[in-house]
Design a protein around this motif. Sequence first.
Motif, PDB file in Angstrom:
ATOM      1  N   GLY A  16       0.800  -1.210   0.000  1.00 44.17           N
ATOM      2  CA  GLY A  16       0.000   0.000   0.000  1.00 44.17           C
ATOM      3  C   GLY A  16       0.833   1.260   0.000  1.00 44.17           C
ATOM      4  O   GLY A  16       2.069   1.222  -0.089  1.00 44.17           O
ATOM      5  N   SER A  17       0.130   2.391   0.119  1.00 44.36           N
ATOM      6  CA  SER A  17       0.777   3.698   0.048  1.00 44.36           C
ATOM      7  C   SER A  17       0.311   4.598   1.185  1.00 44.36           C
ATOM      8  O   SER A  17      -0.806   4.448   1.694  1.00 44.36           O
ATOM      9  CB  SER A  17       0.440   4.385  -1.284  1.00 44.36           C
ATOM     10  OG  SER A  17       0.905   3.648  -2.379  1.00 44.36           O
ATOM     11  N   ARG A  19       1.027   8.988   2.339  1.00 40.93           N
ATOM     12  CA  ARG A  19       1.725  10.244   2.095  1.00 40.93           C
ATOM     13  C   ARG A  19       1.870  10.985   3.413  1.00 40.93           C
ATOM     14  O   ARG A  19       0.875  11.333   4.056  1.00 40.93           O
ATOM     15  CB  ARG A  19       1.000  11.131   1.086  1.00 40.93           C
ATOM     16  CG  ARG A  19       1.840  12.341   0.683  1.00 40.93           C
ATOM     17  CD  ARG A  19       1.196  13.217  -0.364  1.00 40.93           C
ATOM     18  NE  ARG A  19       0.201  14.121   0.181  1.00 40.93           N
ATOM     19  CZ  ARG A  19      -0.128  15.282  -0.372  1.00 40.93           C
ATOM     20  NH1 ARG A  19       0.451  15.673  -1.499  1.00 40.93           N
ATOM     21  NH2 ARG A  19      -1.051  16.043   0.177  1.00 40.93           N
ATOM     22  N   ARG A  67      10.710   3.805  -4.462  1.00 43.74           N
ATOM     23  CA  ARG A  67       9.406   3.599  -3.796  1.00 43.74           C
ATOM     24  C   ARG A  67       8.898   4.880  -3.141  1.00 43.74           C
ATOM     25  O   ARG A  67       7.686   5.113  -3.091  1.00 43.74           O
ATOM     26  CB  ARG A  67       9.513   2.513  -2.728  1.00 43.74           C
ATOM     27  CG  ARG A  67       9.942   1.159  -3.265  1.00 43.74           C
ATOM     28  CD  ARG A  67       9.820   0.077  -2.178  1.00 43.74           C
ATOM     29  NE  ARG A  67      10.691   0.327  -1.032  1.00 43.74           N
ATOM     30  CZ  ARG A  67      10.262   0.408   0.223  1.00 43.74           C
ATOM     31  NH1 ARG A  67       8.976   0.277   0.498  1.00 43.74           N
ATOM     32  NH2 ARG A  67      11.124   0.629   1.206  1.00 43.74           N
ATOM     33  N   PHE A  68       9.805   5.684  -2.624  1.00 44.46           N
ATOM     34  CA  PHE A  68       9.440   6.906  -1.914  1.00 44.46           C
ATOM     35  C   PHE A  68       9.824   8.109  -2.769  1.00 44.46           C
ATOM     36  O   PHE A  68      10.835   8.087  -3.483  1.00 44.46           O
ATOM     37  CB  PHE A  68      10.182   7.005  -0.586  1.00 44.46           C
ATOM     38  CG  PHE A  68       9.766   6.004   0.456  1.00 44.46           C
ATOM     39  CD1 PHE A  68       8.904   4.957   0.171  1.00 44.46           C
ATOM     40  CD2 PHE A  68      10.270   6.107   1.747  1.00 44.46           C
ATOM     41  CE1 PHE A  68       8.544   4.039   1.141  1.00 44.46           C
ATOM     42  CE2 PHE A  68       9.916   5.193   2.732  1.00 44.46           C
ATOM     43  CZ  PHE A  68       9.052   4.158   2.429  1.00 44.46           C
ATOM     44  N   GLN A  82       5.832  10.841  -0.335  1.00 47.18           N
ATOM     45  CA  GLN A  82       4.934   9.837  -0.902  1.00 47.18           C
ATOM     46  C   GLN A  82       5.603   8.487  -0.791  1.00 47.18           C
ATOM     47  O   GLN A  82       6.703   8.278  -1.322  1.00 47.18           O
ATOM     48  CB  GLN A  82       4.622  10.152  -2.363  1.00 47.18           C
ATOM     49  CG  GLN A  82       3.715   9.141  -3.047  1.00 47.18           C
ATOM     50  CD  GLN A  82       2.314   9.116  -2.452  1.00 47.18           C
ATOM     51  OE1 GLN A  82       1.733  10.168  -2.182  1.00 47.18           O
ATOM     52  NE2 GLN A  82       1.777   7.924  -2.240  1.00 47.18           N
ATOM     53  N   MET A  83       4.959   7.569  -0.115  1.00 52.31           N
ATOM     54  CA  MET A  83       5.530   6.248   0.125  1.00 52.31           C
ATOM     55  C   MET A  83       4.650   5.205  -0.560  1.00 52.31           C
ATOM     56  O   MET A  83       3.476   5.045  -0.197  1.00 52.31           O
ATOM     57  CB  MET A  83       5.620   5.962   1.617  1.00 52.31           C
ATOM     58  CG  MET A  83       6.383   7.023   2.398  1.00 52.31           C
ATOM     59  SD  MET A  83       6.698   6.565   4.114  1.00 52.31           S
ATOM     60  CE  MET A  83       5.025   6.495   4.756  1.00 52.31           C
ATOM     61  N   ASN A  84       5.219   4.548  -1.537  1.00 56.48           N
ATOM     62  CA  ASN A  84       4.506   3.514  -2.284  1.00 56.48           C
ATOM     63  C   ASN A  84       5.151   2.155  -2.052  1.00 56.48           C
ATOM     64  O   ASN A  84       6.290   2.070  -1.583  1.00 56.48           O
ATOM     65  CB  ASN A  84       4.512   3.844  -3.775  1.00 56.48           C
ATOM     66  CG  ASN A  84       3.806   5.138  -4.098  1.00 56.48           C
ATOM     67  OD1 ASN A  84       2.848   5.532  -3.429  1.00 56.48           O
ATOM     68  ND2 ASN A  84       4.267   5.812  -5.142  1.00 56.48           N
ATOM     69  N   THR A  85       4.418   1.128  -2.405  1.00 53.28           N
ATOM     70  CA  THR A  85       4.912  -0.253  -2.275  1.00 53.28           C
ATOM     71  C   THR A  85       5.524  -0.472  -0.899  1.00 53.28           C
ATOM     72  O   THR A  85       6.660  -0.947  -0.748  1.00 53.28           O
ATOM     73  CB  THR A  85       5.951  -0.573  -3.383  1.00 53.28           C
ATOM     74  OG1 THR A  85       5.542  -0.004  -4.630  1.00 53.28           O
ATOM     75  CG2 THR A  85       6.092  -2.081  -3.571  1.00 53.28           C
ATOM     76  N   LEU A  86       4.779  -0.122   0.114  1.00 58.67           N
ATOM     77  CA  LEU A  86       5.280  -0.225   1.478  1.00 58.67           C
ATOM     78  C   LEU A  86       5.500  -1.678   1.873  1.00 58.67           C
ATOM     79  O   LEU A  86       4.770  -2.587   1.440  1.00 58.67           O
ATOM     80  CB  LEU A  86       4.323   0.467   2.444  1.00 58.67           C
ATOM     81  CG  LEU A  86       4.436   1.997   2.436  1.00 58.67           C
ATOM     82  CD1 LEU A  86       3.193   2.642   3.019  1.00 58.67           C
ATOM     83  CD2 LEU A  86       5.672   2.427   3.204  1.00 58.67           C
TER      84      LEU A  86
END
Length: 126
Positions: A16-17, A19, A67-68, A82-86
């Motif tokens: 998940g993501s 912000r 990812r970030f 923004q943090m993706n693919t946590l």
Amino acid sequence: EVQLVESGGGLVQAGGSLRLSCAASGITFDDYTIGWFRQAPGKEREVFSYISTSEGITYYEDSVKGRFTISSDNAKNTVYLQMNTLKPEDTAVYYCAALWEAHGGDPSQDYEYDYWGQGTQVTVSA
């Protein structure tokens, strides 16, 4: 009074993501580099990303690269992460901090930072 206020943390599933935001007040925002740090349970605090708000130069530690994304809205005195693919290993308390660029300090060193936020918890479940 200088304040850095983080927001946007929470609980998210792996993949998940989120912000995060770091809102600054009481400083001339574009005189500072804003860094993001995190501290996982039982581990030392580490810097993993920072941005020069005057030049837009960014840095990412290898574990978050790709990812970030760090960005700055100088009109709002706010830095975003923004943090993706946590991943579960991203679980930590996340802090932002401000380093006065005129000092010429190394933004990879936490002792160089002048002001700190209170932190926001990010928990990534497997």
